[in-house]
Design an enzyme around this catalytic site. Structure first.
Site, PDB file in Angstrom:
ATOM      1  N   HIS A   1     -12.360   2.703-106.120  1.00  4.44           N
ATOM      2  CA  HIS A   1     -12.648   2.338-107.512  1.00  4.44           C
ATOM      3  C   HIS A   1     -14.030   1.697-107.584  1.00  4.44           C
ATOM      4  O   HIS A   1     -14.294   0.716-106.893  1.00  4.44           O
ATOM      5  CB  HIS A   1     -11.598   1.346-108.030  1.00  4.44           C
ATOM      6  CG  HIS A   1     -10.304   1.999-108.392  1.00  4.44           C
ATOM      7  ND1 HIS A   1      -9.371   1.404-109.201  1.00  4.44           N
ATOM      8  CD2 HIS A   1      -9.802   3.218-108.064  1.00  4.44           C
ATOM      9  CE1 HIS A   1      -8.339   2.222-109.348  1.00  4.44           C
ATOM     10  NE2 HIS A   1      -8.577   3.325-108.666  1.00  4.44           N
TER      11      HIS A   1
ATOM     12  N   TYR B   1      -7.568  -5.773-116.492  1.00  2.28           N
ATOM     13  CA  TYR B   1      -7.148  -7.180-116.553  1.00  2.28           C
ATOM     14  C   TYR B   1      -7.202  -7.597-118.025  1.00  2.28           C
ATOM     15  O   TYR B   1      -8.237  -7.423-118.673  1.00  2.28           O
ATOM     16  CB  TYR B   1      -8.108  -8.086-115.772  1.00  2.28           C
ATOM     17  CG  TYR B   1      -8.066  -7.918-114.267  1.00  2.28           C
ATOM     18  CD1 TYR B   1      -8.790  -6.920-113.619  1.00  2.28           C
ATOM     19  CD2 TYR B   1      -7.321  -8.792-113.473  1.00  2.28           C
ATOM     20  CE1 TYR B   1      -8.768  -6.784-112.232  1.00  2.28           C
ATOM     21  CE2 TYR B   1      -7.294  -8.666-112.088  1.00  2.28           C
ATOM     22  CZ  TYR B   1      -8.014  -7.664-111.478  1.00  2.28           C
ATOM     23  OH  TYR B   1      -7.985  -7.532-110.105  1.00  2.28           O
TER      24      TYR B   1
ATOM     25  N   PRO C   1      -3.166 -14.489-107.226  1.00  2.86           N
ATOM     26  CA  PRO C   1      -3.538 -13.087-107.012  1.00  2.86           C
ATOM     27  C   PRO C   1      -4.600 -12.541-107.966  1.00  2.86           C
ATOM     28  O   PRO C   1      -5.092 -11.429-107.783  1.00  2.86           O
ATOM     29  CB  PRO C   1      -2.209 -12.336-107.194  1.00  2.86           C
ATOM     30  CG  PRO C   1      -1.334 -13.254-107.970  1.00  2.86           C
ATOM     31  CD  PRO C   1      -1.768 -14.644-107.638  1.00  2.86           C
TER      32      PRO C   1
ATOM     33  N   LYS D   1      -7.666 -11.532-103.750  1.00  2.00           N
ATOM     34  CA  LYS D   1      -8.363 -12.020-102.553  1.00  2.00           C
ATOM     35  C   LYS D   1      -7.451 -12.367-101.370  1.00  2.00           C
ATOM     36  O   LYS D   1      -7.928 -12.509-100.241  1.00  2.00           O
ATOM     37  CB  LYS D   1      -9.176 -13.288-102.902  1.00  2.00           C
ATOM     38  CG  LYS D   1     -10.362 -13.017-103.787  1.00  2.00           C
ATOM     39  CD  LYS D   1     -11.544 -12.507-102.987  1.00  2.00           C
ATOM     40  CE  LYS D   1     -12.571 -11.787-103.801  1.00  2.00           C
ATOM     41  NZ  LYS D   1     -12.490 -10.344-103.791  1.00  2.00           N
TER      42      LYS D   1
ATOM     43  N   TYR E   1     -16.075 -10.119-106.546  1.00  2.00           N
ATOM     44  CA  TYR E   1     -14.884  -9.252-106.597  1.00  2.00           C
ATOM     45  C   TYR E   1     -14.879  -8.263-105.429  1.00  2.00           C
ATOM     46  O   TYR E   1     -13.837  -8.039-104.814  1.00  2.00           O
ATOM     47  CB  TYR E   1     -14.809  -8.503-107.937  1.00  2.00           C
ATOM     48  CG  TYR E   1     -13.469  -7.832-108.151  1.00  2.00           C
ATOM     49  CD1 TYR E   1     -12.408  -8.526-108.732  1.00  2.00           C
ATOM     50  CD2 TYR E   1     -13.248  -6.511-107.757  1.00  2.00           C
ATOM     51  CE1 TYR E   1     -11.162  -7.922-108.922  1.00  2.00           C
ATOM     52  CE2 TYR E   1     -12.012  -5.900-107.940  1.00  2.00           C
ATOM     53  CZ  TYR E   1     -10.983  -6.613-108.526  1.00  2.00           C
ATOM     54  OH  TYR E   1      -9.746  -6.014-108.699  1.00  2.00           O
TER      55      TYR E   1
HETATM   56  P1  RFL Z   1       2.339 -12.765 -94.725  1.00  2.00           P
HETATM   57  O1  RFL Z   1       2.155 -11.415 -95.258  1.00  2.00           O
HETATM   58  O2  RFL Z   1       3.111 -13.756 -95.501  1.00  2.00           O
HETATM   59  O3  RFL Z   1       2.996 -12.581 -93.290  1.00  2.00           O
HETATM   60  C1  RFL Z   1       3.518 -13.668 -92.568  1.00  2.00           C
HETATM   61  C2  RFL Z   1       4.604 -13.141 -91.668  1.00  2.00           C
HETATM   62  O4  RFL Z   1       5.122 -14.245 -90.910  1.00  2.00           O
HETATM   63  C3  RFL Z   1       6.529 -14.129 -90.894  1.00  2.00           C
HETATM   64  N1  RFL Z   1       7.113 -15.443 -90.627  1.00  2.00           N
HETATM   65  C4  RFL Z   1       7.646 -15.797 -89.437  1.00  2.00           C
HETATM   66  N2  RFL Z   1       7.731 -15.132 -88.267  1.00  2.00           N
HETATM   67  C5  RFL Z   1       8.362 -15.772 -87.243  1.00  2.00           C
HETATM   68  N3  RFL Z   1       8.907 -17.023 -87.356  1.00  2.00           N
HETATM   69  C6  RFL Z   1       8.842 -17.720 -88.525  1.00  2.00           C
HETATM   70  N4  RFL Z   1       9.410 -18.918 -88.629  1.00  2.00           N
HETATM   71  C7  RFL Z   1       8.184 -17.107 -89.629  1.00  2.00           C
HETATM   72  N5  RFL Z   1       7.934 -17.490 -90.905  1.00  2.00           N
HETATM   73  C8  RFL Z   1       7.274 -16.477 -91.494  1.00  2.00           C
HETATM   74  C9  RFL Z   1       6.892 -13.594 -92.258  1.00  2.00           C
HETATM   75  O5  RFL Z   1       8.178 -13.000 -92.274  1.00  2.00           O
HETATM   76  C10 RFL Z   1       5.776 -12.585 -92.471  1.00  2.00           C
HETATM   77  O6  RFL Z   1       6.121 -11.300 -92.016  1.00  2.00           O
HETATM   78  O7  RFL Z   1       0.934 -13.449 -94.384  1.00  2.00           O
HETATM   79  P2  RFL Z   1      -0.444 -12.801 -93.857  1.00  2.00           P
HETATM   80  O8  RFL Z   1      -0.188 -11.819 -92.749  1.00  2.00           O
HETATM   81  O9  RFL Z   1      -1.369 -13.931 -93.654  1.00  2.00           O
HETATM   82  O10 RFL Z   1      -0.953 -11.896 -95.063  1.00  2.00           O
HETATM   83  C11 RFL Z   1      -1.371 -12.503 -96.248  1.00  2.00           C
HETATM   84  C12 RFL Z   1      -0.990 -11.618 -97.428  1.00  2.00           C
HETATM   85  O11 RFL Z   1       0.359 -11.204 -97.309  1.00  2.00           O
HETATM   86  C13 RFL Z   1      -1.174 -12.381 -98.729  1.00  2.00           C
HETATM   87  O12 RFL Z   1      -2.393 -13.099 -98.753  1.00  2.00           O
HETATM   88  C14 RFL Z   1      -1.172 -11.522 -99.968  1.00  2.00           C
HETATM   89  O13 RFL Z   1      -0.079 -10.649-100.040  1.00  2.00           O
HETATM   90  C15 RFL Z   1      -1.137 -12.481-101.166  1.00  2.00           C
HETATM   91  N6  RFL Z   1      -0.602 -11.857-102.321  1.00  2.00           N
HETATM   92  C16 RFL Z   1      -1.422 -11.047-102.995  1.00  2.00           C
HETATM   93  N7  RFL Z   1      -2.713 -10.900-102.583  1.00  2.00           N
HETATM   94  C17 RFL Z   1      -3.536 -10.079-103.225  1.00  2.00           C
HETATM   95  O14 RFL Z   1      -4.695  -9.934-102.818  1.00  2.00           O
HETATM   96  N8  RFL Z   1      -3.072  -9.383-104.333  1.00  2.00           N
HETATM   97  C18 RFL Z   1      -1.755  -9.491-104.773  1.00  2.00           C
HETATM   98  O15 RFL Z   1      -1.353  -8.854-105.717  1.00  2.00           O
HETATM   99  C19 RFL Z   1      -0.886 -10.349-104.115  1.00  2.00           C
HETATM  100  N9  RFL Z   1       0.421 -10.497-104.507  1.00  2.00           N
HETATM  101  C20 RFL Z   1       0.748 -12.073-102.724  1.00  2.00           C
HETATM  102  C21 RFL Z   1       1.246 -11.343-103.811  1.00  2.00           C
HETATM  103  C22 RFL Z   1       1.586 -12.977-102.025  1.00  2.00           C
HETATM  104  C23 RFL Z   1       2.918 -13.194-102.414  1.00  2.00           C
HETATM  105  N10 RFL Z   1       3.694 -14.184-101.688  1.00  2.00           N
HETATM  106  C24 RFL Z   1       3.162 -14.835-100.510  1.00  2.00           C
HETATM  107  C25 RFL Z   1       4.941 -14.673-102.050  1.00  2.00           C
HETATM  108  C26 RFL Z   1       2.573 -11.516-104.192  1.00  2.00           C
HETATM  109  C27 RFL Z   1       3.414 -12.415-103.503  1.00  2.00           C
HETATM  110  C28 RFL Z   1       4.849 -12.493-103.972  1.00  2.00           C
HETATM  111  C1  PHB Z   2      -2.006  -5.172-107.246  1.00  2.00           C
HETATM  112  O1  PHB Z   2      -2.214  -3.966-107.393  1.00  2.00           O
HETATM  113  O2  PHB Z   2      -0.923  -5.597-106.804  1.00  2.00           O
HETATM  114  C2  PHB Z   2      -3.045  -6.147-107.660  1.00  2.00           C
HETATM  115  C3  PHB Z   2      -4.300  -5.692-108.014  1.00  2.00           C
HETATM  116  C4  PHB Z   2      -5.273  -6.608-108.395  1.00  2.00           C
HETATM  117  C5  PHB Z   2      -4.984  -7.947-108.426  1.00  2.00           C
HETATM  118  C6  PHB Z   2      -3.731  -8.402-108.061  1.00  2.00           C
HETATM  119  C7  PHB Z   2      -2.753  -7.492-107.678  1.00  2.00           C
HETATM  120  O3  PHB Z   2      -5.933  -8.832-108.825  1.00  2.00           O
END
Ligand code: RFL
Ligand code: PHB
Length: 390
Positions: A72, A200, A292, A296, A384
């Protein structure tokens, strides 16, 4: 068991680190509390910065992303019913890759499995020991048996709720936090995205975002109360609320369908520092959370892993420790800038419960300035697409 690097967590941070180390001949063991299906069932990020895309290529697991991901060159911001395009390519020379975190994680899982990597799922009660010694240890239980992994270094990639950050001494760790008074309700559907690029939306009823995973799978979000009950949100109610917040042409043309996933995420900004104590390094959500809005979270996790893998490789290949010593500071420089950007985007795009007419006026002025000033768009686009890793 003995290994060089013990990694807690098989999310994107932990798997990417183990893969990059493996490619340089460095051994690791990854301990994950959940099953692979559970890890893949968490629907999270969708937008990858160029820096992360390049890392996945270096990690030799970018084949599917390069074939199926969508590049994109811009996205839209809508307020007062008017759509404004931010041209990322024009302002930065770069775009972003739309490819879901689920797919990134699956590609990394497959790469680790193909290389015979040690990734132990359903590891219970993972605990960290002797972080100040030269041989820190991880203990865990699996299938009722006790296990121990003796390591040179430990990488805490276990997300916000994992044990790694809590293993740091209280007098060492400083935490900075802002919790927002709302959440995001997200749905995933097998429908055609409403537009070719992300939209957005700042609406007086609350924020909305139109995103996608492919040209046949859409991801939509609407701002909701932080304590919202998901059971009260039928698919019909979500579509109705989304369409009210979208500009009229998008609301009319949107393709609706049954949700294949639905969840509520709270919004939080959080930074823990330092990100190293003794032989423990924190990376990704274990050390920081961004709302989110700026897309980032996953990208910051990747930049931490960039610095951490370089530091560990420099140590194992040349005996150098300076990159390990500067790890925390290097990461935090970039993290605070992404925190600022995510906080700012959240602030200008959401409706705050205590917002008065003055706050609303400032919010609209911010958006009007952004969409009418080329230098403001250039600064916005630069953040961004992602600040450089170095
Ligand atoms: P993760 O993906 O949370 O992975 C951590 C892993 O550690 C495991 N774990 C354990 N393992 C062993 N023993 C324990 N006691 C443990 N406790 C936990 C977990 O099961 C998991 O598998 O962290 P990581 O790898 O640092 O990755 C980071 C990303 O996942 C995170 O920054 C993003 O997903 C944040 N985030 C979003 N980021 C975006 O850029 N765009 C989004 O749309 C977006 N949506 C989100 C999100 C994070 C969410 N969280 C944390 C609830 C939506 C949600 C719901
Ligand atoms: C997503 O596709 O999940 C998404 C994209 C952009 C954002 C947050 C989430 O800023």
């Amino acid at each position: 068991m003995r290994t060089q690097v013990g990694i807690i967590g098989a999310g994107p941070s932990g798997l990417l680190l183990s893969q990059l180390l493996h490619l340089q001949g460095i051994e690791s063991v990854v301990l994950e509390r959940r099953t692979p299906d559970y890890v893949l069932g968490r629907i999270r990020a969708g937008v990858l910065e160029e820096g992360m895309v390049q890392m996945l290529r270096r990690a030799e697991c970018a084949g599917r992303m390069d074939a199926e991901g969508l590049i994109h060159d811009g996205f839209e911001i809508c307020f007062g019913e008017v759509r404004h395009r931010i041209d990322l390519k024009k302002h930065t020379g770069a775009g972003v890759m739309v490819y879901g975190q689920t797919e990134v994680t699956k590609d990394l899982m497959d790469a680790r499995a193909a290389a015979g990597g040690a990734v132990i799922y359903e590891a219970e009660n993972v605990a960290l020991h002797d972080l100040d010694s030269n041989t820190p240890k991880l203990t865990y239980q699996k299938d009722g048996a006790e296990h121990e992994v003796v390591c040179d270094y430990i990488a805490g990639c276990d997300g916000f709720h994992g044990p790694s950050r809590r293993a740091m001494p209280e007098n060492v760790l400083k935490e900075h936090e802002r919790v927002y008074p709302f959440g995001w309700l997200g749905i995933l559907t097998d429908t055609r995205p409403v537009a070719d690029e992300l939209i957005y939306v700042n609406h007086w009823r609350g924020f909305a975002l139109c995103s996608m995973r492919s040209m046949t799978r859409s991801r939509y979000y609407i701002q909701c109360a932080f304590d919202e009950n998901l059971d009260e949100w039928t698919d019909d109610r979500i579509w109705d609320e989304l369409r009210v917040r979208l500009p009229a042409d998008a609301a009319e043309s949107i393709e609706m369908g049954p949700s294949i996933e639905k969840s509520i995420a709270p919004l939080r900004s959080f930074v823990a520092e330092p990100m190293r104590h003794g032989r423990l390094f924190l990376a990704g959500d274990a050390a920081h959370i961004v709302p989110p809005t700026g897309a980032k979270g996953l990208n910051l996790a990747a930049s931490d892993i960039h610095f951490l893998s370089n530091a560990l490789i420099a140590f194992y290949q040349d005996g150098q420790t300076d990159l390990m010593d500067s790890y925390s500071e290097k990461c935090l420089d970039r993290i605070w800038k992404a925190e600022r950007f995510s906080w700012w985007m959240t602030t200008v795009l959401h409706r705050f419960p205590d917002q008065n007419s003055f706050d609303r006026g400032v919010q609209l002025a911010e958006l009007d300035y952004l969409t009418s000033s080329e230098p403001a768009q250039a600064a916005f686009a630069e953040n961004y697409v992602g600040l450089p890793f170095e």
